[in-house]
Design a protein around this motif. Sequence first.
Motif, PDB file in Angstrom:
ATOM      1  N   GLN A 191       0.824  -1.196   0.000  1.00  0.00           N
ATOM      2  CA  GLN A 191       0.000   0.000   0.000  1.00  0.00           C
ATOM      3  C   GLN A 191       0.865   1.256   0.000  1.00  0.00           C
ATOM      4  N   LEU A 192       1.872   1.271   0.840  1.00  0.00           N
ATOM      5  CA  LEU A 192       2.746   2.435   0.922  1.00  0.00           C
ATOM      6  C   LEU A 192       3.416   2.721  -0.424  1.00  0.00           C
ATOM      7  N   ALA A 193       3.887   1.660  -1.089  1.00  0.00           N
ATOM      8  CA  ALA A 193       4.566   1.842  -2.369  1.00  0.00           C
ATOM      9  C   ALA A 193       3.617   2.403  -3.425  1.00  0.00           C
ATOM     10  N   ILE A 194       2.398   1.873  -3.486  1.00  0.00           N
ATOM     11  CA  ILE A 194       1.414   2.354  -4.461  1.00  0.00           C
ATOM     12  C   ILE A 194       1.029   3.807  -4.167  1.00  0.00           C
ATOM     13  N   PHE A 195       0.787   4.105  -2.894  1.00  0.00           N
ATOM     14  CA  PHE A 195       0.395   5.465  -2.515  1.00  0.00           C
ATOM     15  C   PHE A 195       1.527   6.458  -2.778  1.00  0.00           C
ATOM     16  N   ARG A 196       2.770   6.015  -2.609  1.00  0.00           N
ATOM     17  CA  ARG A 196       3.907   6.895  -2.911  1.00  0.00           C
ATOM     18  C   ARG A 196       3.959   7.217  -4.399  1.00  0.00           C
ATOM     19  N   GLY A 197       3.626   6.229  -5.230  1.00  0.00           N
ATOM     20  CA  GLY A 197       3.577   6.485  -6.665  1.00  0.00           C
ATOM     21  C   GLY A 197       2.508   7.498  -7.020  1.00  0.00           C
ATOM     22  N   LEU A 198       1.346   7.378  -6.416  1.00  0.00           N
ATOM     23  CA  LEU A 198       0.264   8.335  -6.652  1.00  0.00           C
ATOM     24  C   LEU A 198       0.635   9.715  -6.100  1.00  0.00           C
ATOM     25  N   GLN A 199       1.353   9.749  -5.006  1.00  0.00           N
ATOM     26  CA  GLN A 199       1.823  11.013  -4.455  1.00  0.00           C
ATOM     27  C   GLN A 199       2.779  11.709  -5.430  1.00  0.00           C
ATOM     28  N   GLY A 200       3.639  10.936  -6.071  1.00  0.00           N
ATOM     29  CA  GLY A 200       4.587  11.497  -7.036  1.00  0.00           C
ATOM     30  C   GLY A 200       3.904  12.169  -8.209  1.00  0.00           C
ATOM     31  N   MET A 201       2.735  11.659  -8.625  1.00  0.00           N
ATOM     32  CA  MET A 201       1.985  12.293  -9.710  1.00  0.00           C
ATOM     33  C   MET A 201       1.563  13.705  -9.321  1.00  0.00           C
ATOM     34  N   GLY A 202       1.106  13.866  -8.087  1.00  0.00           N
ATOM     35  CA  GLY A 202       0.718  15.193  -7.617  1.00  0.00           C
ATOM     36  C   GLY A 202       1.898  16.140  -7.575  1.00  0.00           C
ATOM     37  N   ALA A 203       3.048  15.643  -7.110  1.00  0.00           N
ATOM     38  CA  ALA A 203       4.245  16.474  -7.066  1.00  0.00           C
ATOM     39  C   ALA A 203       4.656  16.921  -8.463  1.00  0.00           C
ATOM     40  N   ALA A 204       4.534  16.024  -9.433  1.00  0.00           N
ATOM     41  CA  ALA A 204       4.881  16.365 -10.818  1.00  0.00           C
ATOM     42  C   ALA A 204       3.997  17.479 -11.361  1.00  0.00           C
ATOM     43  N   MET A 205       2.765  17.541 -10.933  1.00  0.00           N
ATOM     44  CA  MET A 205       1.846  18.580 -11.402  1.00  0.00           C
ATOM     45  C   MET A 205       2.212  19.959 -10.852  1.00  0.00           C
ATOM     46  N   THR A 206       2.846  20.003  -9.691  1.00  0.00           N
ATOM     47  CA  THR A 206       3.117  21.296  -9.060  1.00  0.00           C
ATOM     48  C   THR A 206       4.357  21.991  -9.605  1.00  0.00           C
ATOM     49  N   VAL A 207       5.351  21.247 -10.051  1.00  0.00           N
ATOM     50  CA  VAL A 207       6.629  21.864 -10.424  1.00  0.00           C
ATOM     51  C   VAL A 207       6.529  22.734 -11.673  1.00  0.00           C
ATOM     52  N   PRO A 208       6.113  22.201 -12.831  1.00  0.00           N
ATOM     53  CA  PRO A 208       6.060  23.044 -14.027  1.00  0.00           C
ATOM     54  C   PRO A 208       5.051  24.194 -13.900  1.00  0.00           C
ATOM     55  N   SER A 209       3.914  23.940 -13.265  1.00  0.00           N
ATOM     56  CA  SER A 209       2.900  24.990 -13.131  1.00  0.00           C
ATOM     57  C   SER A 209       3.412  26.120 -12.254  1.00  0.00           C
ATOM     58  N   ALA A 210       4.140  25.799 -11.191  1.00  0.00           N
ATOM     59  CA  ALA A 210       4.702  26.836 -10.323  1.00  0.00           C
ATOM     60  C   ALA A 210       5.702  27.696 -11.090  1.00  0.00           C
ATOM     61  N   ILE A 211       6.531  27.060 -11.890  1.00  0.00           N
ATOM     62  CA  ILE A 211       7.500  27.794 -12.701  1.00  0.00           C
ATOM     63  C   ILE A 211       6.793  28.722 -13.677  1.00  0.00           C
ATOM     64  N   GLY A 212       5.740  28.232 -14.328  1.00  0.00           N
ATOM     65  CA  GLY A 212       4.993  29.049 -15.270  1.00  0.00           C
ATOM     66  C   GLY A 212       4.330  30.240 -14.613  1.00  0.00           C
ATOM     67  N   ILE A 213       3.814  30.047 -13.404  1.00  0.00           N
ATOM     68  CA  ILE A 213       3.161  31.147 -12.678  1.00  0.00           C
ATOM     69  C   ILE A 213       4.168  32.236 -12.339  1.00  0.00           C
ATOM     70  N   ILE A 214       5.331  31.848 -11.837  1.00  0.00           N
ATOM     71  CA  ILE A 214       6.372  32.832 -11.516  1.00  0.00           C
ATOM     72  C   ILE A 214       6.781  33.594 -12.769  1.00  0.00           C
ATOM     73  N   SER A 215       7.007  32.874 -13.866  1.00  0.00           N
ATOM     74  CA  SER A 215       7.469  33.493 -15.097  1.00  0.00           C
ATOM     75  C   SER A 215       6.426  34.413 -15.708  1.00  0.00           C
ATOM     76  N   SER A 216       5.150  34.133 -15.481  1.00  0.00           N
ATOM     77  CA  SER A 216       4.091  34.949 -16.049  1.00  0.00           C
ATOM     78  C   SER A 216       3.720  36.141 -15.174  1.00  0.00           C
ATOM     79  N   TYR A 217       3.849  35.982 -13.870  1.00  0.00           N
ATOM     80  CA  TYR A 217       3.400  37.043 -12.966  1.00  0.00           C
ATOM     81  C   TYR A 217       4.454  38.125 -12.778  1.00  0.00           C
ATOM     82  N   PHE A 218       5.720  37.723 -12.645  1.00  0.00           N
ATOM     83  CA  PHE A 218       6.788  38.686 -12.388  1.00  0.00           C
ATOM     84  C   PHE A 218       7.511  39.042 -13.683  1.00  0.00           C
TER      85      PHE A 218
END
Length: 523
Positions: A151-178
């Motif tokens: 269970q822990l291994a599967i949930f960690r994989g699903l957690q990684g998907m969420g982390a992947a969604m935050t990185v590029p979008s955060a970069i785009g927000i910084i680059s667009s706002y400032f």
Amino acid sequence: MGIFKSDKEAKAPQVTITSSPESSAPGTPPIESALLSADQNAIELEKRPHFGRLASWRGSLILLVTSGAQFLDNVFMTSANMALSSIQEEFNESSTNLQWMISAYTLTFGGFLLLAGVLSDRYGRKTILCAGLAWLSLWTLVIGFGTSFIQLAIFRGLQGMGAAMTVPSAIGIISSYFTGLDRTRALSIYASSGTIGFCAGLLVGGFLTSSLGWRYIFYIIVIITGALGILGAIVIPKDTPIAEKPKMDYAGSILSTSGLILLQFVLSSGGDYGWGTPFIIALLVVAVLLLVAFVILQKYISYPIMPLSLWKLRNFAGLWIAGFTCYGSYQNVIYYIVLMAQQVDNLNAGDTALRFLPMGAIGFVASMGTGKLLEYVNGKYTLLAGLILTVVAPIPSALTATDQEPDFWINVLPSSLISITAVSLIFVTTSTLILTTVPVNVKSLCGGMLNTAFQIGSGVALAISAAVTDAVDISKGHDIAQQYSTGLWCSAGLAGLGLIIAFFSVSRKGIGPNDRTDSDIAV
């Protein structure tokens, strides 16, 4: 008055973040169409809304959300390392299977970065960031209540998907706002937060595991991820709707994501199952074929998710390779010196975390200092300085690794301090330079590509070290200290290769303090 001003006082009215309008003329290659003359660029900039300012409450909160997401992604990546022994003891799991607590996260994190970058650029950075934080929070909480190792291994994989969604979008927000110097500083702070998060993960994981228990790593951090998601939904401006959304390259998305995940799996598992194992060889061939098919597809499709012309931009490939080799070498060093602290120097998780405190302090100073340094120094110089230190970092531990007189302060601390300084220079330099020199509506994509380089580099470094260590030491019955020494020498070799490539492939042109202007023409 203080340094913070309201958006009104700062003359920065509410800004809308664009999500990649297609401005290319029919038949014009996307990236080339973005590289217009200076006059055309100035005209286009005048059409864009006013940007936010770093010295405003809203700007500061937006930077807090985006940098906080990057910080937590790295905390999740390393905090679990400190909990491995406790998890193994609780679930009576073998050492071979135990690595899936780390690999499951990095597999999905690295595999989904490219797709997440494209979705962010095309369908809304705020939407993808908040959705990623919500997804990350959900599975972080679920991990804390896991009742079996699978269970822990599967949930960690699903957690990684969420982390992947935050990185590029955060970069785009910084680059667009400032814009201008505010953008450069914001990107430097964002990049610094990743380095600091990596160190913080070791400290938080160690202290919580040895005091409250490993589950509290996830119980406590989920409060922070949830708070960031709510704050982001409130303070980040809405994405500008696009009248006609560009077509989505679904075939390319499937090929790239599946190819990257398979490649990550092979790199992280080859050492455990054996590189000569038929199914590892088969999966490696399939991964390569998928990625080759993806590249070929990108050359002919009308709306590629990764325009190949990006690689023609000056210094893009060189900076990508520098990130690949340096971060791979750094992760490899951290992997071996943490093991050395616990298995050679016989320290528990709490004592190990306490002794890594100087590393966290140096990482903070080096990261923030690099961001400031880039305002005055050409990026090639900070890049080469970081790569030279990356070569040097593993050498002290490699030379002093011994079972005879184990001493953390001699055989671990020097390498930890040099390595965190090196990766701070490289991480901040590559992130800032790439993201301030590419067109505006591929910034999230480029952020995803750069972080993909970091993840693949980590897998390659560990795979090479594991293979060499197995051939040179394990098969000959050498002790653990000697095995770790060999792995560290592999880190130095990989970093040396990156140094040579960067020296010849990265030009000083285009990455000087006066060259990093706003690349705001959309592709």
